[in-house]
Design a protein around this motif. Sequence first.
Motif, PDB file in Angstrom:
ATOM      1  N   LEU A  34      42.500  30.547  27.000  1.00 44.48           N
ATOM      2  CA  LEU A  34      42.412  31.915  26.502  1.00 44.48           C
ATOM      3  C   LEU A  34      43.746  32.638  26.658  1.00 44.48           C
ATOM      4  O   LEU A  34      44.215  33.314  25.731  1.00 44.48           O
ATOM      5  CB  LEU A  34      41.306  32.667  27.255  1.00 44.48           C
ATOM      6  CG  LEU A  34      40.960  34.064  26.806  1.00 44.48           C
ATOM      7  CD1 LEU A  34      40.341  34.051  25.419  1.00 44.48           C
ATOM      8  CD2 LEU A  34      39.994  34.692  27.794  1.00 44.48           C
ATOM      9  N   LEU A  35      44.383  32.467  27.802  1.00 39.93           N
ATOM     10  CA  LEU A  35      45.674  33.099  28.048  1.00 39.93           C
ATOM     11  C   LEU A  35      46.768  32.531  27.149  1.00 39.93           C
ATOM     12  O   LEU A  35      47.604  33.275  26.624  1.00 39.93           O
ATOM     13  CB  LEU A  35      46.061  32.943  29.517  1.00 39.93           C
ATOM     14  CG  LEU A  35      45.190  33.689  30.520  1.00 39.93           C
ATOM     15  CD1 LEU A  35      45.607  33.340  31.936  1.00 39.93           C
ATOM     16  CD2 LEU A  35      45.247  35.178  30.283  1.00 39.93           C
ATOM     17  N   GLU A  36      46.757  31.219  26.968  1.00 39.90           N
ATOM     18  CA  GLU A  36      47.752  30.595  26.092  1.00 39.90           C
ATOM     19  C   GLU A  36      47.599  31.087  24.658  1.00 39.90           C
ATOM     20  O   GLU A  36      48.587  31.378  23.980  1.00 39.90           O
ATOM     21  CB  GLU A  36      47.630  29.074  26.152  1.00 39.90           C
ATOM     22  CG  GLU A  36      48.111  28.482  27.463  1.00 39.90           C
ATOM     23  CD  GLU A  36      47.780  27.003  27.609  1.00 39.90           C
ATOM     24  OE1 GLU A  36      47.111  26.430  26.708  1.00 39.90           O
ATOM     25  OE2 GLU A  36      48.195  26.419  28.625  1.00 39.90           O
ATOM     26  N   ARG A  41      49.453  34.660  20.151  1.00 39.42           N
ATOM     27  CA  ARG A  41      49.222  35.766  19.211  1.00 39.42           C
ATOM     28  C   ARG A  41      50.255  36.864  19.394  1.00 39.42           C
ATOM     29  O   ARG A  41      50.773  37.404  18.422  1.00 39.42           O
ATOM     30  CB  ARG A  41      47.815  36.330  19.390  1.00 39.42           C
ATOM     31  CG  ARG A  41      46.757  35.499  18.738  1.00 39.42           C
ATOM     32  CD  ARG A  41      45.393  36.199  18.744  1.00 39.42           C
ATOM     33  NE  ARG A  41      44.338  35.221  18.705  1.00 39.42           N
ATOM     34  CZ  ARG A  41      43.745  34.668  19.752  1.00 39.42           C
ATOM     35  NH1 ARG A  41      44.085  35.041  20.972  1.00 39.42           N
ATOM     36  NH2 ARG A  41      42.801  33.776  19.610  1.00 39.42           N
ATOM     37  N   ALA A  42      50.540  37.202  20.641  1.00 39.96           N
ATOM     38  CA  ALA A  42      51.550  38.234  20.902  1.00 39.96           C
ATOM     39  C   ALA A  42      52.898  37.779  20.370  1.00 39.96           C
ATOM     40  O   ALA A  42      53.601  38.548  19.703  1.00 39.96           O
ATOM     41  CB  ALA A  42      51.635  38.523  22.399  1.00 39.96           C
ATOM     42  N   GLU A  43      53.246  36.540  20.630  1.00 44.28           N
ATOM     43  CA  GLU A  43      54.532  36.009  20.176  1.00 44.28           C
ATOM     44  C   GLU A  43      54.620  35.984  18.648  1.00 44.28           C
ATOM     45  O   GLU A  43      55.656  36.310  18.079  1.00 44.28           O
ATOM     46  CB  GLU A  43      54.696  34.596  20.735  1.00 44.28           C
ATOM     47  CG  GLU A  43      56.116  34.106  20.739  1.00 44.28           C
ATOM     48  CD  GLU A  43      56.231  32.789  21.490  1.00 44.28           C
ATOM     49  OE1 GLU A  43      56.546  31.787  20.835  1.00 44.28           O
ATOM     50  OE2 GLU A  43      55.980  32.787  22.713  1.00 44.28           O
ATOM     51  N   SER A  44      53.517  35.617  17.998  1.00 40.82           N
ATOM     52  CA  SER A  44      53.531  35.578  16.532  1.00 40.82           C
ATOM     53  C   SER A  44      53.658  36.973  15.924  1.00 40.82           C
ATOM     54  O   SER A  44      54.009  37.108  14.753  1.00 40.82           O
ATOM     55  CB  SER A  44      52.286  34.867  15.998  1.00 40.82           C
ATOM     56  OG  SER A  44      51.141  35.659  16.189  1.00 40.82           O
ATOM     57  N   ASN A  45      53.369  37.997  16.717  1.00 45.68           N
ATOM     58  CA  ASN A  45      53.522  39.380  16.274  1.00 45.68           C
ATOM     59  C   ASN A  45      54.799  40.005  16.834  1.00 45.68           C
ATOM     60  O   ASN A  45      54.924  41.230  16.901  1.00 45.68           O
ATOM     61  CB  ASN A  45      52.304  40.207  16.683  1.00 45.68           C
ATOM     62  CG  ASN A  45      51.098  39.878  15.844  1.00 45.68           C
ATOM     63  OD1 ASN A  45      51.121  40.038  14.640  1.00 45.68           O
ATOM     64  ND2 ASN A  45      50.039  39.375  16.476  1.00 45.68           N
ATOM     65  N   ARG A  47      55.978  40.231  19.831  1.00 45.48           N
ATOM     66  CA  ARG A  47      55.828  41.020  21.046  1.00 45.48           C
ATOM     67  C   ARG A  47      55.930  40.106  22.246  1.00 45.48           C
ATOM     68  O   ARG A  47      55.497  38.967  22.203  1.00 45.48           O
ATOM     69  CB  ARG A  47      54.456  41.717  21.092  1.00 45.48           C
ATOM     70  CG  ARG A  47      54.300  42.839  20.130  1.00 45.48           C
ATOM     71  CD  ARG A  47      52.950  43.535  20.291  1.00 45.48           C
ATOM     72  NE  ARG A  47      51.890  42.757  19.629  1.00 45.48           N
ATOM     73  CZ  ARG A  47      50.919  42.101  20.252  1.00 45.48           C
ATOM     74  NH1 ARG A  47      50.822  42.118  21.558  1.00 45.48           N
ATOM     75  NH2 ARG A  47      50.012  41.435  19.574  1.00 45.48           N
ATOM     76  N   LYS A  48      56.479  40.641  23.333  1.00 44.76           N
ATOM     77  CA  LYS A  48      56.489  39.922  24.605  1.00 44.76           C
ATOM     78  C   LYS A  48      55.342  40.403  25.483  1.00 44.76           C
ATOM     79  O   LYS A  48      55.021  39.773  26.480  1.00 44.76           O
ATOM     80  CB  LYS A  48      57.818  40.127  25.334  1.00 44.76           C
ATOM     81  CG  LYS A  48      58.955  39.394  24.670  1.00 44.76           C
ATOM     82  CD  LYS A  48      60.198  39.447  25.511  1.00 44.76           C
ATOM     83  CE  LYS A  48      61.294  38.647  24.842  1.00 44.76           C
ATOM     84  NZ  LYS A  48      62.435  38.468  25.721  1.00 44.76           N
ATOM     85  N   THR A  49      54.749  41.515  25.094  1.00 49.76           N
ATOM     86  CA  THR A  49      53.649  42.089  25.859  1.00 49.76           C
ATOM     87  C   THR A  49      52.322  41.614  25.278  1.00 49.76           C
ATOM     88  O   THR A  49      52.040  41.810  24.098  1.00 49.76           O
ATOM     89  CB  THR A  49      53.706  43.631  25.809  1.00 49.76           C
ATOM     90  OG1 THR A  49      54.976  44.051  26.305  1.00 49.76           O
ATOM     91  CG2 THR A  49      52.590  44.245  26.645  1.00 49.76           C
ATOM     92  N   VAL A  50      51.511  40.982  26.109  1.00 52.72           N
ATOM     93  CA  VAL A  50      50.180  40.558  25.692  1.00 52.72           C
ATOM     94  C   VAL A  50      49.248  41.743  25.836  1.00 52.72           C
ATOM     95  O   VAL A  50      49.218  42.397  26.886  1.00 52.72           O
ATOM     96  CB  VAL A  50      49.702  39.364  26.552  1.00 52.72           C
ATOM     97  CG1 VAL A  50      48.314  38.938  26.155  1.00 52.72           C
ATOM     98  CG2 VAL A  50      50.681  38.204  26.448  1.00 52.72           C
ATOM     99  N   GLN A  51      48.511  42.023  24.774  1.00 56.26           N
ATOM    100  CA  GLN A  51      47.634  43.198  24.743  1.00 56.26           C
ATOM    101  C   GLN A  51      46.186  42.756  24.559  1.00 56.26           C
ATOM    102  O   GLN A  51      45.925  41.627  24.140  1.00 56.26           O
ATOM    103  CB  GLN A  51      48.071  44.126  23.602  1.00 56.26           C
ATOM    104  CG  GLN A  51      49.495  44.614  23.761  1.00 56.26           C
ATOM    105  CD  GLN A  51      49.959  45.442  22.575  1.00 56.26           C
ATOM    106  OE1 GLN A  51      49.307  45.532  21.544  1.00 56.26           O
ATOM    107  NE2 GLN A  51      51.124  46.057  22.741  1.00 56.26           N
TER     108      GLN A  51
END
Length: 55
Positions: A34-36, A41-45, A47-51
């Motif tokens: 789930l974390l991976e 998803r954050a990286e593909s957008n 972003r370095k911040t996971v939301q």
Amino acid sequence: MADLIVKAAVKEALQDKNVASDFYDALDEEVEELLEDAARRAESNDRKTVQPRDL
């Protein structure tokens, strides 16, 4: 990766249920996946911040 879950918290959340010893390892693997996925998803957008929306 380190253990991501707290066994005592899992047991408390499941209250009066018995928990098999191998359940914790399986749950830890699910959380890791789930974390991976959320990180991807954050990286593909860009972003370095996971939301929360990455879950």
